[in-house]
Design a protein around this motif. Structure first.
Motif, short mmCIF file in Angstrom:
data_model
loop_
_atom_site.label_atom_id
_atom_site.label_comp_id
_atom_site.label_asym_id
_atom_site.label_seq_id
_atom_site.Cartn_x
_atom_site.Cartn_y
_atom_site.Cartn_z
N LEU A 203 -0.64 -5.75 4.83
CA LEU A 203 -1.41 -4.65 4.26
C LEU A 203 -1.33 -3.42 5.18
CD1 LEU A 203 -3.18 -4.88 1.71
CD2 LEU A 203 -5.14 -4.90 3.22
N ILE A 204 -1.60 -3.65 6.46
CA ILE A 204 -1.59 -2.54 7.41
C ILE A 204 -0.17 -2.03 7.63
CG2 ILE A 204 -2.08 -1.89 9.79
CD1 ILE A 204 -4.47 -2.08 7.94
N LEU A 205 0.78 -2.95 7.58
CA LEU A 205 2.18 -2.52 7.73
C LEU A 205 2.56 -1.55 6.62
CD1 LEU A 205 5.00 -2.81 8.99
CD2 LEU A 205 5.40 -4.70 7.43
N PHE B 47 -3.11 -1.33 -8.01
CA PHE B 47 -3.65 -2.52 -7.39
C PHE B 47 -4.81 -3.07 -8.23
CE2 PHE B 47 -6.31 -3.97 -3.52
CZ PHE B 47 -5.73 -5.23 -3.53
N LEU C 158 0.82 -1.22 0.00
CA LEU C 158 0.00 0.00 0.00
C LEU C 158 0.85 1.26 0.00
CD1 LEU C 158 -3.08 -0.69 2.30
CD2 LEU C 158 -2.91 -0.77 -0.17
N PHE D 230 0.56 0.12 4.80
CA PHE D 230 -0.28 1.31 4.97
C PHE D 230 0.41 2.28 5.93
CE2 PHE D 230 -3.78 2.98 7.86
CZ PHE D 230 -4.22 3.97 7.02
N GLY D 231 0.96 1.73 7.02
CA GLY D 231 1.69 2.55 7.98
C GLY D 231 2.94 3.15 7.36
N ILE D 232 3.64 2.36 6.56
CA ILE D 232 4.84 2.88 5.89
C ILE D 232 4.46 4.02 4.95
CG2 ILE D 232 6.69 2.29 4.27
CD1 ILE D 232 6.65 -0.54 5.45
N MET E 194 -3.83 2.69 -5.54
CA MET E 194 -5.10 2.02 -5.74
C MET E 194 -5.29 1.63 -7.20
SD MET E 194 -8.80 3.18 -4.41
CE MET E 194 -9.33 3.99 -5.91
#
Lengths: 311, 307, 401
Positions: free
Chosen positions: B117-119, B247, B58, B121-123, B244
């Motif tokens: 995914l969340i990792l 993806f 992400l 997103f955090g990056i 997005m």
């Protein structure tokens, strides 16, 4: 023993949440409202996730609920209360139809399609200015319950109560067995007689209606809707992050995650006006790396270790 | 086999649409192809990561944004053209990608895919907000003469510079295809992508391969960042929307199908350009993207169930 | 690693925390701090506060600005209002930029009924949400329809003053979001009525929101052959759109942009020459306006950077307007403060004297006019209103070589 203790804790937390307006000021109440809103969304997202289906469409259903409520008042003369119920019904009906189309998809493909649908809702609202107000949005005459801080807080808490009740309902009923079976092994679930599609549809419609309901509550509490504000991607990403950080496949996990991230965001913003979002990103990275099963997973591990030691 | 057929269908559909459109309004074709090139060139590295490392990054667009910023400041300081920075930027971003992989992503590979995914997103938040904090949200652009290069045919004048993205996208697709099928490292990467456990058994260092592929993809993204700067203004949030889109394009082509991304991008670019040609419909141009994705994915799942 | 991080956090805390002093007059400021407009708006407001305090404060007390980020979100905006009102007990509020965020704050504003001096929120929807009995709301920024009307006024005046400038056909390229759409609505109605102008327009997706392909909208513009081409988008669109226009050999007699700010170094691009723009303030006004010069010098000296958009001088002005009103009222009590604000006559760095009067719905509208400017040799020169003029317009826009 342990279970009774947990029940007691939950009851106490619930009572404290209901009684919050009696001893908290307007600002903590407003922050609590924001946290509760995301918490409820995180729970509904997790409910569907228990079947293994990852939805990226929370913002879409939240948004159409929001617009159903606003337009219900402005175009159909509904009362604000009725419009909130209508928001839930509308999102539920929409998800029922959509469910037939997309619930046969799995993994990433399901996620992408929910994401695409959310965008489609937004673009449709955007492009029908005569009916929906277009990109500039629509403004209601006023806020529900004349904007009473406690009233709005209880209303949002009511939304959370619905989500919690549904989530516990899922956990305690055959639903839990069915969804877990589908998640773990679809083929064997099917061969043991589970009607996969039907269970998925029920889960999808229930969670979507609650998301729509929350959208309705949101717009009635702020008195306006614009496509940018109610279809904000944060309504998808934040609940997701909260559920993961708290611990997925449970009710308590998303609750913990929402409290952690919601309060951290607000606290950081006051401490570090310029640049707090950087720290927010770091928190997400650190938590996911060092607590891969979330807060709840960590708590279980710690208490499990304590139990073993006691034994 | 199925993948090949899918690619063929996408390519044939794209070409047929292109031909019809060219007869009716040549500009639609030109701008559609140019836009498709940009989409594909950004999506292909994501397709590589998703196909082999199996993570949805992400922070994909944010890596490109960071590369573009690095290029911007390097070019500002030295007065060099961003085009000369394509390779250095690729190298720097590859290094950044490798470090990020080693420090974070590698540790999350064994966790459920949602964690990755969340990792990422955090990056992504960290990168975009970090850049925002350092350089503010104000946009930056290097003004270049050649990006306004023009071609006139009869009454029609159009810019030719954006065709560079078409060339780059094609080169990426062909290059990656060759790399994955002709070189030892590439073949190993492909094997890891298809079956990491099996690859480990035959003695391939899976972790090293993942790191390598991630760094390679980031190198491509980094090069694109420098190139992107020629066409567009940059600001901290510039990369996000491309994550997005990429993806979705990768999903449309099917995971692991890199040439398919070219086809999907072409279909998308042309349809968007087509809708924009009608005044009343231009607001709806965005919808075509999402409708196409749903149609392609649903169609594929239906066909999958029949066979 | 850990230590660097700790130092970083402490450094940020130090810059963020505002000194708590005993008996101060507290003003709450709400902006979107991750955005340059809000960031510099809050900085300029802080600059004004410090200037006023250095000159002895107000009513023998010092002013104190407490800033809370709204993160560009409606619910966070509402929380910010609650925090400032109940935790910090501020006397009044200022700030604001995006209309979508302002809408979220309005119910809470209404609950307290304290004075709000708003520096943003141009959408008429905001006025609709406020309603007629929001006498505590002082809106400094022009509404979208004010801006549209001022452009009609401006172009009429320019054509009268410089007879060789003739405008009949106007084309507006507008970004498809709320900002562009409201510009289009205002332009269509205000220029379209009366038959003096022929107006056409088409939307595009701004690069700021993931778009950035202008070919189709420029093509529509080119075939319309406008005398005045204008675009309403964001700073990210400025140069790429010009480059694409050049590639397509589209060169109208007047090429005008109306973004809220311009990209860094836009003036250094050759393409920027003779491009016109709508705005409220430019550093060139320092040559003709003493207040502007004082603001600019102070800002650059304090922060070592240039004010990038007009939201900085606007927020600066808001603080002075507030301070003057408190002085006049002799108190911070709301009814007296409203009275005093109604008497505002502030010679602002924006080149006009600000006072409040009724707009379509609300009672207290401040600035109504935008300015028409032109990029000349890398500087934004004001060409209208004539009383703030810094240069004469160069016409027509140079055809592409």
């Amino acid at each position: 023993m342990n279970r009774n203790l947990l029940r007691l804790a939950a009851a106490l937390a619930g009572a404290a949440a209901v009684a919050l307006p009696a001893f908290a000021g307007a600002y903590p109440l407003q922050v609590a409202r924001n946290v509760i809103m995301y918490m409820a969304l995180a729970i509904t997202w997790d409910m569907l996730l228990r079947s293994g289906q990852i939805s990226f469409g929370i913002a879409g259903l939240f948004g159409i609920g929001a617009y159903a409520a606003v337009l219900g008042v402005l175009r159909a003369g509904m009362s604000p209360w009725l419009s909130i119920a209508f928001a839930a019904a509308f999102a539920g009906a929409a998800s029922f139809l959509i469910g037939f189309l997309i619930l046969r998809l799995r993994t990433m493909y399901f996620s992408i399609v929910t994401l695409a649908l959310a965008e489609i809702f937004r673009i449709v609202i955007h492009n029908l200015p005569e009916f929906t107000g277009g990109p500039e949005g629509v403004v209601l005459e006023g806020v529900i319950m004349k904007g009473s801080a406690s009233g709005l807080y209880w209303l949002t808490l009511g939304g959370l109560a619905v989500a919690l009740a549904a989530s516990w309902g899922f956990e305690k009923s055959r639903m839990h067995f069915a969804l877990t079976a589908i998640r773990n092994n679809e083929t064997s679930a099917k061969s043991s007689g589970i009607d996969i599609f039907r269970w998925l549809l029920v889960a999808f419609v229930v969670t979507s209606s609650i998301q729509g309901l929350l959208g309705g509550i949101y717009v009635q509490s702020y008195g306006f809707a614009t496509p940018d504000s109610v279809f904000d991607a944060n309504f998808t990403l934040l609940p997701l992050a909260m559920a993961l950080l708290g611990g997925i496949h449970s009710t308590i996990g998303p609750v913990l995650g929402a409290i952690l991230l919601g309060l951290a965001a607000e606290w950081l913003k006051l401490r570090i006006p310029y640049g707090h979002l950087v720290v927010y990103g770091i928190i997400i990275i650190v938590v996911i790396l060092f607590m891969p099963k979330g807060l709840y997973g960590l708590a279980r591990k710690v208490s499990g270790a304590a139990d073993r030691r006691r034994a | 086999m199925a993948m090949k057929r899918r690619t063929t269908i996408l390519v044939v559909l794209g070409l047929a649409a292109a031909f019809l459109v060219a007869l009716w309004k040549p500009t639609v074709l030109i701008y559609g192809v140019q836009q498709a090139g940009l989409y594909a060139a950004i999506a292909i590295p994501m397709g590589l990561v998703l196909g082999i490392v199996h993570i949805v990054n992400l922070a994909h667009g944010e890596f490109m944004m960071v590369a573009a910023y690095a290029t911007y400041f390097a070019c500002r300081a030295t007065g060099l053209d961003p085009l000369l920075a394509v390779l250095p930027s690729a190298a720097v971003t590859a290094l950044l990608g490798w470090v990020v992989y080693k420090l974070t992503i590698r540790r999350a590979l064994k966790a459920p895919e949602l964690n990755q995914l969340i990792l990422t997103f955090g990056i992504g938040i960290l990168l975009s907000q970090g850049v925002n904090l350092l350089f503010t949200s104000q946009t930056r652009k290097i003004s270049l003469e050649y990006v306004s290069a023009s071609m006139t045919i009869g009454e029609l004048s159009f810019g030719v510079w954006p065709f560079v993205f078409v060339i780059v996208a094609t080169a990426m697709a062909v290059g990656l295809k060759l790399f994955l099928t002709r070189t030892t490292t590439g073949k190993a990467a492909l094997a890891v992508g298809q079956n990491p456990r099996g690859a480990a058994i035959v003695g391939i260092d899976v972790d090293r391969t993942y790191g390598l592929v991630f760094a390679l993809a980031m190198a491509l993204v980094g090069g694109m960042g420098a190139l992107f700067l020629t066409r567009s203004a940059i600001f901290p949030g510039v990369g996000g929307p491309f994550t997005m889109k990429s993806f979705c394009l990768v999903a449309m082509a099917g995971i692991g199908n890199i040439p398919g991304i070219l086809g999907a991008s072409l279909l998308l670019g042309l349809s968007e350009s087509f809708l924009r040609a009608f005044r009343e419909l231009r607001g709806w141009a965005d919808i075509i993207f999402f409708v196409l994705i749903i149609v392609v994915i649903l169609g594929r799942s239906l066909k999958g169930r029949k066979s | 690693m850990k230590r660097t991080f700790a130092i970083l956090v402490i450094a940020m805390l130090a810059t963020g925390a505002f000194a708590q002093t005993g008996d101060t007059i507290k003003i709450g400021g709400i902006w979107t701090l991750a955005d340059i407009t809000g960031k510099q708006g809050s900085m300029a407001a802080q600059q004004a506060i410090e200037e006023i305090n250095k000159a002895g404060g107000v009513l023998g007390r010092k002013l104190e600005l407490i800033v809370v980020d709204d993160e560009g979100k409606a619910d966070k905006g509402a929380a910010a209002v609650e925090k400032l009102m109940t935790v910090d007990n501020v006397e009044l509020l200022m700030g604001g930029m995006a209309s979508g965020v302002e809408l979220g704050k309005i119910p809470t504003f209404k609950k307290y009924g304290k004075v709000v001096v708003s520096t943003g929120a141009a959408s008429y929807k905001v006025e609709e949400a406020l309603g007629a009995d929001s006498s505590w709301y002082f809106h400094l920024h022009p509404w979208d329809y004010n801006q549209g009307a001022s452009y009609v006024e401006g172009w009429d005046a320019i054509q009268k003053q410089y007879p060789k400038i003739k405008i009949k056909k106007i084309f507006l390229a507008y970004e498809e979001g709320a900002f562009g759409k409201s510009s289009w609505d205002a332009t269509k109605t205000l220029f379209g009525t009366g038959g003096r102008y022929v107006v056409d327009g088409a939307s595009f997706k701004s690069a700021a929101l993931g778009g950035g392909d202008y070919a189709s909208v420029l093509e529509a513009a080119k075939s319309f052959k406008p005398d005045l081409f204008l675009w309403a988008g964001y700073d990210a669109d400025a140069l790429p759109m010009l480059e694409q226009a050049k590639a397509m050999k589209f060169s109208p007699s007047i090429y005008l942009g109306a973004p809220p700010g311009w990209p860094i170094g836009f003036g250094t691009s050759k393409l920027s020459e003779k491009v016109m723009l709508y705005g409220m303030w430019a550093p060139t006004m320092n040559d003709t306006n003493a207040a502007s010069k004082a603001f600019y010098k102070g800002f650059v000296a304090k922060y070592k950077e240039e004010p990038a958009t007009y939201f900085a001088p606007l927020s600066y002005s808001a603080v002075y307007i507030i301070a003057d009103a408190i002085k006049l009222a002799g108190t911070t009590e709301t009814a007296a403060l409203i009275k005093a604000l109604e008497a505002t006559k502030y010679a602002s760095p924006l080149g006009e004297t600000i006072s409040f009067s009724k707009s379509n719905i609300i009672a207290h509208q401040g600035i109504r006019r935008q300015k028409i400017l032109q990029w000349q040799s890398g500087r934004q020169e004001v060409i209208w209103p004539f009383e703030a003029k810094t240069a004469t317009p160069v016409y027509p826009f140079p055809a592409w070589k």
